[in-house]
Scaffold this active site. Structure first.
Site, short mmCIF file in Angstrom:
data_model
loop_
_atom_site.label_atom_id
_atom_site.label_comp_id
_atom_site.label_asym_id
_atom_site.label_seq_id
_atom_site.Cartn_x
_atom_site.Cartn_y
_atom_site.Cartn_z
N ASP A 154 0.86 -1.18 0.00
CA ASP A 154 0.00 0.00 0.00
C ASP A 154 0.89 1.23 0.00
O ASP A 154 1.72 1.41 0.90
CB ASP A 154 -0.91 0.00 1.23
CG ASP A 154 -1.78 1.25 1.29
OD1 ASP A 154 -2.63 1.42 0.41
OD2 ASP A 154 -1.59 2.06 2.23
N ASP A 182 -3.19 1.66 7.01
CA ASP A 182 -2.27 1.28 5.94
C ASP A 182 -1.99 -0.22 5.95
O ASP A 182 -1.95 -0.86 4.89
CB ASP A 182 -0.97 2.07 6.07
CG ASP A 182 -1.20 3.57 5.92
OD1 ASP A 182 -2.16 3.95 5.22
OD2 ASP A 182 -0.43 4.35 6.51
N GLU A 191 -1.42 -1.58 -5.93
CA GLU A 191 -2.68 -0.94 -6.28
C GLU A 191 -2.48 -0.05 -7.50
O GLU A 191 -1.43 0.58 -7.66
CB GLU A 191 -3.18 -0.10 -5.09
CG GLU A 191 -4.63 0.32 -5.20
CD GLU A 191 -5.11 0.99 -3.92
OE1 GLU A 191 -6.32 1.23 -3.81
OE2 GLU A 191 -4.28 1.26 -3.04
#
Length: 397
Positions: free
Chosen positions: A183, A348, A267
């Site tokens: 992330d 996170d 991502e």
């Protein structure tokens, strides 16, 4: 496989003058060919290809006004026409915008030489139209027995000279069994699904005061003067220092991640849209998420790793990694939250674990079940299995 090895070199005054002339001729030929192709299409709806522009170059060299094109090597000029052809090919394939003219002040100063335009002997490189080899600083060795097939010479805004050698190389395929979800963020550059948080070095912020002083000094100079040129060079050197430190940090980080893990899940962040947020644009640009992803993509291809790219609208931050419940939208400053199942999450770390789980499900079930947007290079793009939400605005971190 082909790999480029980039080194810094220090040209003699004669070599620097020859390269400067070559850069100028390359830029001129590129712009003239672009103008000719544009006019042919707008006036006659005629597509002009590489062969036609190559014939134009031959005719240009025979004119009195452009006879100076014969003073530099013809290979970089032909390569400029090939680059223009590649730009048009990408434009016709709708993968790039229409080619633009090269600027003397803003465009990259470079020239590409193929094997017929340079001599490689005993580890020494001599370019066409030059009597002496380049004084290259060999910061790392080339592969054993490697011979460059293409040489690209460039000069950056800070006045530094670089040469890039394209060689055949074999990369050892080291085994790895781990899987990690990543992330990206601002407080922590990366948060891994293992719970590890990698600190954001904020290279631009660290040199912001130095950059501001150099820019103020530049603003006080008369534009175009000798002192203005010196001050502009100082600004460029600060920018180069920031860029070099950022690239070095990202290279070390991505190399570690690729070597330790067989599967890497990230991502699909739309950085272009996110930098429209003027409150975070500077910090997002300093984090260089797009550059991080690019490095992961080509290094995963080198080492035979699996790189999975999760859909940008996957609610990784709001999805409970324990019970799977979806929380309500939360503000960006909320860094931890408690699910109704009683589990308290670090925002996170929870997002990284959800990204990993989504990526592993794509590998197990197949990401091609529903239509998906192809990622650049080798990354796979995962599509959510539930109904897509019509969400507007910038994706949340």
């Amino acid at each position: 496989m082909k790999r480029a090895f980039k080194y810094r070199f220090y040209p003699s005054p004669a070599q620097a003058a020859e390269l400067a002339r070559t850069f100028g001729c390359v830029r001129l030929v590129y712009n003239m060919a672009l103008q000719a192709r544009t006019e042919a299409w707008t006036l006659r709806e005629e597509r002009v290809g590489y062969n036609a522009t190559s014939a134009m170059l031959t005719a240009w060299k025979q004119t009195d006004d452009l006879a100076f094109l014969n003073e530099v090597s013809s290979v970089p000029l032909q390569q400029a026409l090939r680059h223009l052809q590649a730009a048009f090919t990408n434009f016709w394939a709708k993968s790039a915008k229409y080619p633009t003219f090269k600027s003397k002040k803003r465009s990259r100063r470079s020239a590409e030489y193929t094997t017929s335009a340079f001599r490689w002997r005993d580890g020494r490189l001599t370019l066409a139209k030059m009597a002496e080899p380049l004084d290259i600083v060999w910061s790392r060795p080339l592969p054993e027995g490697a011979s460059p097939s293409t040489v690209t010479v460039s000069q950056d805004a800070a006045g530094r000279w670089f040469v890039s050698l394209l060689c055949d190389d074999v990369i050892d395929q080291t085994p790895a069994t781990g899987a990690v979800g990543i992330d990206a963020g601002l407080d922590s550059l990366l948060t891994l699904s293992t719970g590890e948080k990698i600190t954001n070095p904020r290279h631009e912020r660290a040199d912001r005061a130095r950059l501001a002083r150099a820019q103020r000094n530049l603003a006080r100079k008369e534009q175009g003067s000798v002192n203005w040129a010196k001050a502009r060079l100082q600004v460029a050197r600060v920018h180069a220092r920031i860029t070099d430190r950022r690239r070095d940090h990202l290279n070390k980080l991505t190399t570690r991640l690729v070597r330790e893990n067989q599967t890497i899940v990230i991502e699909d962040l739309t950085v272009r849209n996110m930098v429209t947020n003027h409150s975070l644009a500077r910090a997002i640009s300093d984090a260089a998420w797009r550059q991080l992803r690019t490095m992961l993509e080509y290094k995963a291809g080198w080492h035979g790793r699996n790189l999975v790219v999760v859909d940008r609208w996957f609610p990784s931050s709001r999805l409970c990694s324990v019970c799977g419940a979806l929380a309500e939208p939360m503000p960006l400053h909320m860094r931890s939250w408690t699910c109704r199942c009683g589990q308290t999450h670090d925002r996170d770390v929870n997002a990284a674990r959800n990204i990993l789980a989504e990526g592993l499900s794509v590998i197990a079930c197949g990401g091609g079940v529903r239509p998906q947007r192809e990622s650049s290079r080798t990354g796979q793009s995962s599509v959510k299995q539930e109904t897509q939400r019509a969400t507007a605005g910038t994706p949340r971190l």
